[in-house]
Design an enzyme around this catalytic site. Structure first.
Site, PDB file in Angstrom:
ATOM      1  N   LYS A 129       0.862  -1.188   0.000  1.00  0.00           N
ATOM      2  CA  LYS A 129       0.000   0.000   0.000  1.00  0.00           C
ATOM      3  C   LYS A 129       0.893   1.230   0.000  1.00  0.00           C
ATOM      4  CE  LYS A 129      -4.476   0.861   0.289  1.00  0.00           C
ATOM      5  NZ  LYS A 129      -5.615  -0.013  -0.064  1.00  0.00           N
ATOM      6  N   ASP A 169      -7.102   4.329  -4.279  1.00  0.00           N
ATOM      7  CA  ASP A 169      -7.752   4.189  -2.968  1.00  0.00           C
ATOM      8  C   ASP A 169      -8.385   5.568  -2.730  1.00  0.00           C
ATOM      9  OD1 ASP A 169      -7.706   2.121  -0.525  1.00  0.00           O
ATOM     10  OD2 ASP A 169      -7.561   4.109   0.343  1.00  0.00           O
TER      11      ASP A 169
HETATM   12  N1  GLU Z   1      -7.420   0.212  -2.619  1.00  0.00           N
HETATM   13  C1  GLU Z   1      -8.184  -0.966  -2.913  1.00  0.00           C
HETATM   14  C2  GLU Z   1      -8.215  -1.882  -1.702  1.00  0.00           C
HETATM   15  O1  GLU Z   1      -8.256  -1.390  -0.592  1.00  0.00           O
HETATM   16  C3  GLU Z   1      -7.774  -1.638  -4.217  1.00  0.00           C
HETATM   17  C4  GLU Z   1      -6.355  -2.026  -4.361  1.00  0.00           C
HETATM   18  C5  GLU Z   1      -5.995  -2.525  -5.761  1.00  0.00           C
HETATM   19  O2  GLU Z   1      -6.833  -2.592  -6.635  1.00  0.00           O
HETATM   20  O3  GLU Z   1      -4.825  -2.860  -5.918  1.00  0.00           O
HETATM   21  O4  GLU Z   1      -8.258  -3.083  -1.799  1.00  0.00           O
END
Ligand code: GLU
Length: 449
Positions: A129, A169
């Site tokens: 992340k 996100d």
């Molecule tokens: N931010 C999204 C999550 O919390 C998606 C992450 C992604 O698609 O890599 O899962």
């Protein structure tokens, strides 16, 4: 405060000592460790290989300066992060969050959750992340572009189709992904579609990715309802938030016959007993990027905007928290229970506080944690990666079917694992244990690295 079992308690104390001040990361690790008691009893090999201590320590943490110039010509400064948490199952995968609240503790909690969420999807993706404390609110398109370009000018050296694949996100949608992909392409001189997901449909994106997190949450909740002999048909639903997850959760719930009567943003909430007008909501929030009060003004009676306050005061059968972490506390959970709510499925990451989860569980409310219920977003990102790798693009119907299959599979796996480890019907235990075991077994196989 619960005490963990004698193997896990010292590990948690070590996490507290080594990661001071990172409250959200402590919360996320504790919640996982609380589920692992039956796992460490049954699998001493995980303890012998220090899998749990290793899994709680990111493989790599990158923090960098992001300077940029605003429209007035002033130099602005933000901080960028990428936490590459675990790559036992595949390249690091997870979104980027642009929000003033972002600091290392938030990125680590999100990255930690992402490891197990991604494992549950059954796709070959590790967990990571990133993000920045940049606040896109009130910034012009040109400012957002300059920020994204500066952010990617550092990030590009750390990512790649086989290394680390960021996505969106909070605060990062199609616009931001476009600017970042453009800068990556320019710096590397490679059209490497698989380096980011959440791309536009015309340039390597996947149909359904925009809708996937919200739709997936509703598919998951729908499986819960099915297992209890009922469905969304005729139910009253409240979502919190009014961003990408909330809007498409509301859309799918409405398509399945529910009435979605409320949603929110950080300024307050809207109640619309006739059911939200989703076209108007999309126009106000996604196109015009305005506050939710504008929705109520333009929609007219009976829709009304309530400044401040809690959207969870609005009575509902099903609650879908889709805004942000720790937005639904013990008091809000008690209100939901009093109003007859029977299912809570997390569209956001960790929106329910530990107190809230306790209150809901004690009252017999079915509770689906984000790492299971909101996995549809990242699962569809993995489908986007598949399409990029094969230079193909799939139809909406096919992609949505794949998404639904994945969510049905996660639901099934959570229930089976919960049952197997002595916690029947407990989705938190099922999700934590199933996700953990998959990653732990891969880590065992890959040796001490
Ligand atoms: N931010 C999204 C999550 O919390 C998606 C992450 C992604 O698609 O890599 O899962």
């Amino acid at each position: 405060m619960t005490t963990l079992n004698p193997t896990l308690q010292p590990i948690f104390e070590e996490i507290l000592a080594r990661n001071p001040g990172e409250a959200e990361f402590h919360q996320a690790t504790k919640e996982l460790l609380e589920s692992l008691d039956p796992v460490v009893r049954r699998h001493p090999e995980y303890t012998d290989a220090e899998i749990i201590r290793r899994i709680c320590e990111p493989e790599r943490q990158i923090i960098f300066r992001v300077p940029w110039v605003d429209d007035a010509g002033r130099v602005q400064l933000n901080r960028g992060f990428r936490v590459e948490f675990n790559s036992a199952l595949g390249p690091y995968k997870g979104g980027l969050r642009f929000h003033p609240s972002v600091y290392l503790g938030i990125v680590k909690f999100l990255g930690f959750e992402q490891i197990f969420k991604n494992a549950l999807t059954g796709m070959p993706i590790g967990g990571g992340k990133g993000g920045s404390d940049f606040d896109p609110k009130g910034r012009s398109d040109a400012e957002v572009m300059r920020f994204c370009q500066s952010f990617m000018t550092e990030l590009y050296r750390h990512i790649g189709e086989y290394t680390d694949v960021p996505a969106g996100d909070i605060g990062v949608g199609g616009r931001e992904i476009g600017y970042m992909f453009g800068q990556y392409k320019r710096i590397t001189n490679r059209y490497e579609s698989g380096v980011l997901t959440g791309k536009g449909i015309g340039w390597g994106g996947s149909l359904v990715r925009t809708e996937a997190t919200g739709y997936g949450t509703v598919f998951f909740a729908s499986e819960i309802l099915k297992s209890r002999g009922t469905s969304f048909e005729g139910k009253t639903v409240v979502v919190s938030g009014s961003g990408n997850v909330a809007i498409y959760a509301a859309e799918k719930a409405a398509a399945l016959g529910a009435t979605v009567v409320a949603c929110s943003d950080s300024s307050g909430y809207v109640v619309d007993q006739d059911g939200l007008d989703l076209d108007l909501l999309k126009e106000v929030k996604e196109v015009r990027r305005e506050r939710i009060s504008v929705y109520a003004e333009e929609r007219g009676a009976p829709a009304r905007f309530i400044a401040g306050g809690s959207v969870w005061d609005v009575p509902c059968d099903i609650a879908l928290p889709c805004a942000t972490q720790n937005e639904l506390d013990g008091d809000a959970a008690a209100t939901l229970v009093r109003n007859g709510c029977t299912v809570v499925a997390e569209g956001a990451n960790m929106p329910c506080t530990p107190d809230a989860v306790r209150v809901l569980s004690q009252a017999g409310v079915a509770f689906a944690p984000g790492k299971a219920a909101n996995a549809g977003g990242v699962a569809t990102s993995a489908l986007e990666m598949q399409q990029n790798a094969s230079r193909d693009s799939w139809s909406f119907v096919h992609t949505e079917e794949r998404l639904e299959e994945i969510m049905v599979g996660i639901h099934q796996r959570c229930l089976e694992t919960a049952e197997e480890y002595g916690a029947p019907g407990n989705y938190v235990a099922g999700a934590n244990i199933a996700g953990f075991i998959q990653v732990a077994d891969a880590m065992l196989a890959l040796g001490v690295i």
